[in-house]
Design an enzyme around this catalytic site. Structure first.
Site, PDB file in Angstrom:
ATOM      1  N   ASP A 144       0.830  -1.203   0.000  1.00  0.00           N
ATOM      2  CA  ASP A 144       0.000   0.000   0.000  1.00  0.00           C
ATOM      3  C   ASP A 144       0.871   1.261   0.000  1.00  0.00           C
ATOM      4  O   ASP A 144       0.557   2.256  -0.659  1.00  0.00           O
ATOM      5  CB  ASP A 144      -0.909   0.012   1.238  1.00  0.00           C
ATOM      6  CG  ASP A 144      -2.025  -1.016   1.137  1.00  0.00           C
ATOM      7  OD1 ASP A 144      -2.190  -1.601   0.055  1.00  0.00           O
ATOM      8  OD2 ASP A 144      -2.722  -1.238   2.155  1.00  0.00           O
ATOM      9  N   SER A 150     -37.013  -3.446 -10.124  1.00  0.00           N
ATOM     10  CA  SER A 150     -36.687  -4.203  -8.922  1.00  0.00           C
ATOM     11  C   SER A 150     -37.094  -5.659  -9.139  1.00  0.00           C
ATOM     12  O   SER A 150     -37.808  -5.979 -10.092  1.00  0.00           O
ATOM     13  CB  SER A 150     -37.413  -3.613  -7.716  1.00  0.00           C
ATOM     14  OG  SER A 150     -38.802  -3.564  -7.977  1.00  0.00           O
ATOM     15  N   GLU A 210     -26.861 -15.858  -7.397  1.00  0.00           N
ATOM     16  CA  GLU A 210     -25.916 -14.843  -6.923  1.00  0.00           C
ATOM     17  C   GLU A 210     -26.359 -14.360  -5.544  1.00  0.00           C
ATOM     18  O   GLU A 210     -27.503 -14.567  -5.144  1.00  0.00           O
ATOM     19  CB  GLU A 210     -25.904 -13.629  -7.874  1.00  0.00           C
ATOM     20  CG  GLU A 210     -25.603 -13.955  -9.311  1.00  0.00           C
ATOM     21  CD  GLU A 210     -25.907 -12.776 -10.243  1.00  0.00           C
ATOM     22  OE1 GLU A 210     -25.900 -11.627  -9.754  1.00  0.00           O
ATOM     23  OE2 GLU A 210     -26.154 -13.012 -11.417  1.00  0.00           O
ATOM     24  N   LYS A 236     -27.570 -11.511  -2.932  1.00  0.00           N
ATOM     25  CA  LYS A 236     -28.366 -10.281  -3.016  1.00  0.00           C
ATOM     26  C   LYS A 236     -27.734  -9.250  -2.076  1.00  0.00           C
ATOM     27  O   LYS A 236     -27.936  -9.296  -0.860  1.00  0.00           O
ATOM     28  CB  LYS A 236     -29.820 -10.546  -2.625  1.00  0.00           C
ATOM     29  CG  LYS A 236     -30.725  -9.355  -2.890  1.00  0.00           C
ATOM     30  CD  LYS A 236     -32.176  -9.699  -2.636  1.00  0.00           C
ATOM     31  CE  LYS A 236     -33.066  -8.549  -3.069  1.00  0.00           C
ATOM     32  NZ  LYS A 236     -32.776  -7.306  -2.360  1.00  0.00           N
ATOM     33  N   ASP A 295     -26.875  -6.016  -0.027  1.00  0.00           N
ATOM     34  CA  ASP A 295     -27.716  -5.025   0.650  1.00  0.00           C
ATOM     35  C   ASP A 295     -27.022  -3.673   0.580  1.00  0.00           C
ATOM     36  O   ASP A 295     -26.461  -3.177   1.568  1.00  0.00           O
ATOM     37  CB  ASP A 295     -27.932  -5.453   2.105  1.00  0.00           C
ATOM     38  CG  ASP A 295     -29.062  -4.666   2.756  1.00  0.00           C
ATOM     39  OD1 ASP A 295     -29.824  -4.010   2.022  1.00  0.00           O
ATOM     40  OD2 ASP A 295     -29.179  -4.706   3.994  1.00  0.00           O
ATOM     41  N   TYR A 335     -24.410  -7.181 -13.613  1.00  0.00           N
ATOM     42  CA  TYR A 335     -25.387  -7.278 -14.709  1.00  0.00           C
ATOM     43  C   TYR A 335     -24.952  -6.382 -15.851  1.00  0.00           C
ATOM     44  O   TYR A 335     -24.896  -5.159 -15.704  1.00  0.00           O
ATOM     45  CB  TYR A 335     -26.773  -6.871 -14.186  1.00  0.00           C
ATOM     46  CG  TYR A 335     -27.900  -6.962 -15.207  1.00  0.00           C
ATOM     47  CD1 TYR A 335     -27.923  -7.954 -16.174  1.00  0.00           C
ATOM     48  CD2 TYR A 335     -28.950  -6.043 -15.185  1.00  0.00           C
ATOM     49  CE1 TYR A 335     -28.956  -8.035 -17.090  1.00  0.00           C
ATOM     50  CE2 TYR A 335     -29.988  -6.109 -16.094  1.00  0.00           C
ATOM     51  CZ  TYR A 335     -29.985  -7.107 -17.045  1.00  0.00           C
ATOM     52  OH  TYR A 335     -31.008  -7.180 -17.962  1.00  0.00           O
ATOM     53  N   LYS A 361     -31.528 -16.098 -11.477  1.00  0.00           N
ATOM     54  CA  LYS A 361     -31.795 -15.550 -12.808  1.00  0.00           C
ATOM     55  C   LYS A 361     -31.727 -16.657 -13.854  1.00  0.00           C
ATOM     56  O   LYS A 361     -30.886 -17.556 -13.755  1.00  0.00           O
ATOM     57  CB  LYS A 361     -30.745 -14.488 -13.177  1.00  0.00           C
ATOM     58  CG  LYS A 361     -30.679 -13.287 -12.259  1.00  0.00           C
ATOM     59  CD  LYS A 361     -29.518 -12.381 -12.632  1.00  0.00           C
ATOM     60  CE  LYS A 361     -29.408 -11.198 -11.677  1.00  0.00           C
ATOM     61  NZ  LYS A 361     -28.190 -10.401 -11.902  1.00  0.00           N
ATOM     62  N   LYS A 385     -35.432 -13.993  -0.061  1.00  0.00           N
ATOM     63  CA  LYS A 385     -34.967 -13.182   1.065  1.00  0.00           C
ATOM     64  C   LYS A 385     -34.817 -14.064   2.314  1.00  0.00           C
ATOM     65  O   LYS A 385     -35.723 -14.835   2.652  1.00  0.00           O
ATOM     66  CB  LYS A 385     -35.957 -12.046   1.351  1.00  0.00           C
ATOM     67  CG  LYS A 385     -36.204 -11.106   0.182  1.00  0.00           C
ATOM     68  CD  LYS A 385     -35.012 -10.244  -0.143  1.00  0.00           C
ATOM     69  CE  LYS A 385     -34.796  -9.153   0.856  1.00  0.00           C
ATOM     70  NZ  LYS A 385     -35.728  -8.027   0.724  1.00  0.00           N
ATOM     71  N   CYS A 416     -67.004   1.347   8.298  1.00  0.00           N
ATOM     72  CA  CYS A 416     -65.852   2.152   7.883  1.00  0.00           C
ATOM     73  C   CYS A 416     -65.499   3.151   8.979  1.00  0.00           C
ATOM     74  O   CYS A 416     -66.391   3.883   9.456  1.00  0.00           O
ATOM     75  CB  CYS A 416     -66.163   2.892   6.588  1.00  0.00           C
ATOM     76  SG  CYS A 416     -64.852   4.026   6.070  1.00  0.00           S
ATOM     77  N   CYS A 428     -66.298   6.905   7.358  1.00  0.00           N
ATOM     78  CA  CYS A 428     -67.629   7.398   6.953  1.00  0.00           C
ATOM     79  C   CYS A 428     -68.780   6.608   7.563  1.00  0.00           C
ATOM     80  O   CYS A 428     -69.947   6.966   7.372  1.00  0.00           O
ATOM     81  CB  CYS A 428     -67.744   7.405   5.432  1.00  0.00           C
ATOM     82  SG  CYS A 428     -67.774   5.745   4.701  1.00  0.00           S
ATOM     83  N   CYS A 485     -64.761  -0.669   2.051  1.00  0.00           N
ATOM     84  CA  CYS A 485     -65.835   0.310   2.234  1.00  0.00           C
ATOM     85  C   CYS A 485     -66.402   0.598   0.841  1.00  0.00           C
ATOM     86  O   CYS A 485     -65.671   1.082  -0.030  1.00  0.00           O
ATOM     87  CB  CYS A 485     -65.300   1.592   2.860  1.00  0.00           C
ATOM     88  SG  CYS A 485     -66.505   2.942   2.826  1.00  0.00           S
ATOM     89  N   CYS A 507     -66.653   8.701   0.785  1.00  0.00           N
ATOM     90  CA  CYS A 507     -65.728   8.367   1.872  1.00  0.00           C
ATOM     91  C   CYS A 507     -64.449   9.192   1.691  1.00  0.00           C
ATOM     92  O   CYS A 507     -63.721   9.023   0.702  1.00  0.00           O
ATOM     93  CB  CYS A 507     -65.402   6.872   1.835  1.00  0.00           C
ATOM     94  SG  CYS A 507     -64.336   6.320   3.181  1.00  0.00           S
TER      95      CYS A 507
END
Length: 672
Positions: A34, A83, A113, A115, A117, A226, A292, A316, A410, A413, A428, A434
């Site tokens: 580095d 999405s 693959e 997912k 976050d 992708y 996919k 998920k 409701c 109303c 309703c 309403c």
């Protein structure tokens, strides 16, 4: 140093440092320390300051940032950034696999693959150079954050090799490595500053900072997964990612099992199980697995809904839970009249945010969980976004607890609620009187994807309704500046902008007006199909259910909803008023592509890969000659145009129903 020597040294250092970045981030095989890297970078910086005329526009020194962006430009995505559909159980994945295989008529190869976050990003390269980086935004347009993305060392500024497409886009996620996120929080804590809540929100906030030098110091990372563009040379998704690695991108490494080809649902489950057990060993957060279809041609065959591709799904992992007290159950009324019970909770910290409310979905869910006011309940975030109650701690239930009684009228109303046979939700039926339904319909009407009226938002709709200025969506077109000025926080400029925005919305095309009026089950895609299929509002109003179902991708449920909407006299009256105000209620043919009427009355299904047309061009050609495209084969289909790699299931169904199967050349001969 002489100018010529400086030019040569700048060129050499630029090339060497790009290579070292590639070795470190993409190959994971650094060849210098580095410290040595930093010394070379410092030398290049000093030379560029002395001889700026020789600095490369994508020099490695750009990584340190320094550009100030006061306002991020909004950019329309060339390809919508959709999405993925989410699943939380394996049955959904099995159903997905069965649907795909049924259409393909053969065994299908998938790619699994992680997912990530993080923050979704789309990066465009032209002639091997990073040109632009844009956030997801709303899926159709996002913010240009190119200056900040250039500081991320794992994203190449200049590609390796020469076999990359002239222009393409690559998408992925930008995130905080957990080790970096922890270090930043420790530094903030020592400095007496508030710590960052979670890595994803922190990454999103960092990418929108105005000073790119601060972004550079935060050392964000990325995975790009992708590749998309026009006429890409690759046949499969897996192949395109192999190429992406060669070009210098940090794509998911197959050596670390972060991406794998799977040929069965069992292999998919094995990949899911492996990462459910090992995900906490990663230095970044994932919340599931993405599956996919590998073959690009089959992806095209499967197509898209308005929100997501049909050829991919996300599984998920179970989310973190928190326990808290349910203090009260209240009820919300949506614009369609649907009633949603809401749990009001003692505030609790969950996945980095404080949760005070959670959805209880419907009466069946309340009964199934036997959830009661005063209970200690388990809360989790469905899809990491919407909190929901998933269980009750019976051992902590108060002795005087009583089962919850779902409301019968409701809450807004007082109208008696209805529940459709076989339906989960109560409704309703008082849609014309309403208040939340009326305001909800107006808020939907003026929303960005509908009429997109400049200067008019949900708060203003509430204000206008409560002041008695508007009672339905047609009243919006009667508003004047004089009526608006007495309203709170409404200055003359704001009033003028609103009235101008209302006037400008009269030019919004028919398909968006159709979406805006809020027919149940008629989303953006369905509105476009209806508008394209029947051309104007009169034809849609008068269409039978059979005529509606004959339109590409319109099923029985949608057809019945449309038919029911226009059978209501008040709805027909509303449409009449909107027409009188000048809104667009027919397709405007700006440039007619009609070539002939040779295919009039004929319906076609297009399937497979073609040599002389893309699938979209072939569908356009059918319409240009008066024909009609439909999505699935039925006894009413006249022709199936069969291309290469067409699924055998479609061929078999066409033969069974006596549908004529023709080739691409046969079609060309038909239209001359």
């Amino acid at each position: 140093m002489q100018a010529k020597e400086a030019q040569a040294r700048i060129s050499e250092l630029t090339k060497v440092l790009h290579q070292h970045n590639y070795n470190y981030y993409q190959l994971d095989r650094p060849t210098i320390s580095d410290y040595d890297f930093d010394m070379l970078l410092k030398e290049l910086q000093e030379l560029e300051e002395t001889f700026p005329q020789y600095a490369d526009e994508l020099s490695p020194t750009k990584r340190v940032g320094g550009q100030i962006t006061k306002k991020f430009e909004t950019v329309v995505h060339k390809y919508p950034m959709l999405s993925l559909g989410n699943s939380y159980n394996r049955e959904d994945l099995t159903d997905f696999d069965e649907r795909v295989q049924k259409l393909a008529g053969r065994a299908v190869e998938y790619v699994c693959e992680l997912k990530y976050d993080g923050v979704a990003i789309g990066i465009t390269y032209v002639n091997g150079k990073l040109q632009r980086a844009v956030t997801r935004g709303d899926g159709s347009k996002g913010d240009d954050i190119t200056a900040n993305v250039k500081t991320i060392r794992s994203i190449p500024l200049q590609l390796q090799g020469e076999d990359y497409p002239k222009e393409f886009e690559i998408r992925g996620e930008i995130f905080y490595p957990l080790s970096v996120f922890q270090r930043i929080n420790e530094e903030r804590e020592e400095a007496g500053e508030a710590t960052l809540a979670n890595p994803r929100n922190a990454a999103s906030g960092t990418l929108k900072m105005q000073d790119s030098s601060v972004v550079a110091q935060r050392t964000l990372d990325s995975y790009l997964y992708y590749v998309l563009g026009d006429n890409l040379p690759m046949e499969t998704h897996f192949e395109s990612l192999n190429n992406a690695r060669k070009w210098g991108f940090k794509a998911p490494p197959k050596e670390k099992n972060m991406i794998a080809k799977c040929n069965s649902i069992d292999e998919i489950f094995e990949f899911i199980d492996y990462w459910e057990n090992n995900r906490h060993q990663l230095d970044f957060e994932i919340d599931g697995i993405v599956i996919k279809v590998n073959d690009y041609h089959l992806q095209e065959e499967l197509g898209y809904t308005a929100k997501s591709p049909r050829w991919a799904i996300a599984y998920k992992y179970k989310t973190a839970q928190a326990k808290t007290k349910l203090e009260e159950i209240t009820y919300q009324v949506g614009r369609t009249g649907a009633i949603t019970p809401v749990a009001n909770l003692t505030p609790v910290l969950l996945a980095g945010t404080t949760v005070k409310r959670a959805s209880l979905h419907n009466a069946d869910q309340i009964e199934k969980l036997d959830v009661r006011v005063g209970d200690m309940v388990l809360v989790e975030k469905g899809g990491e976004i919407i909190p929901k109650i998933v269980g009750v701690d019976i051992d902590q239930r108060p002795a005087d607890s009583q089962p919850h009684q779902y409301i019968t009228a409701c809450p807004e109303c007082g109208t008696e609620l209805r529940r459709l046979e076989g339906g989960a939700q109560h409704y309703c039926p008082n849609e014309w009187a309403c208040p939340p339904q009326i305001k909800g319909k107006m808020a939907h009407f003026i929303s960005r994807k509908a009429m997109d009226i400049d200067g008019l938002g949900e708060e203003t709709i509430q204000q206008l309704y409560e002041s008695g200025l508007i009672k339905n969506i047609s009243d919006i077109y009667d508003l004047t500046v004089e009526q608006l000025l007495p309203l709170e926080r409404m200055a003359e400029k704001s009033a003028n902008n609103l009235v101008d925005g209302v006037e400008a919305s009269k030019k919004i095309p028919f398909e968006r007006v159709l979406f805006a009026i809020g027919i149940r089950f008629v989303g953006e895609t369905v509105a476009k199909k209806l508008a394209k299929g029947l051309k104007n509002i009169e034809n849609i109003q008068n269409a039978t259910i059979e005529e509606l179902v004959a339109i590409d991708e319109i099923g029985d449920k949608i057809a019945e909803s449309v038919h029911h909407f226009f059978a209501e006299e008040k709805n027909r009256e509303l449409i009449k008023k909107l027409k009188e105000k000048g809104l667009q209620f027919e397709i405007v043919e700006t440039e007619s592509t009609q070539a002939s009427n040779k295919l009039e009355g004929q319906t076609f299904v297009v399937s497979g890969v073609f040599e002389k047309f893309s699938r979209d061009d072939l569908k356009q050609a059918i319409e240009d000659h008066g024909g009609k495209n439909v999505g699935s084969i039925s006894a009413k289909t006249n022709y199936l145009i069969a291309g290469d790699k067409m699924g055998p299931a479609k061929k078999e169904k066409a033969e069974k129903l006596g549908v004529t199967i023709i080739s691409e050349d046969d079609f060309i001969e038909m239209v001359g």
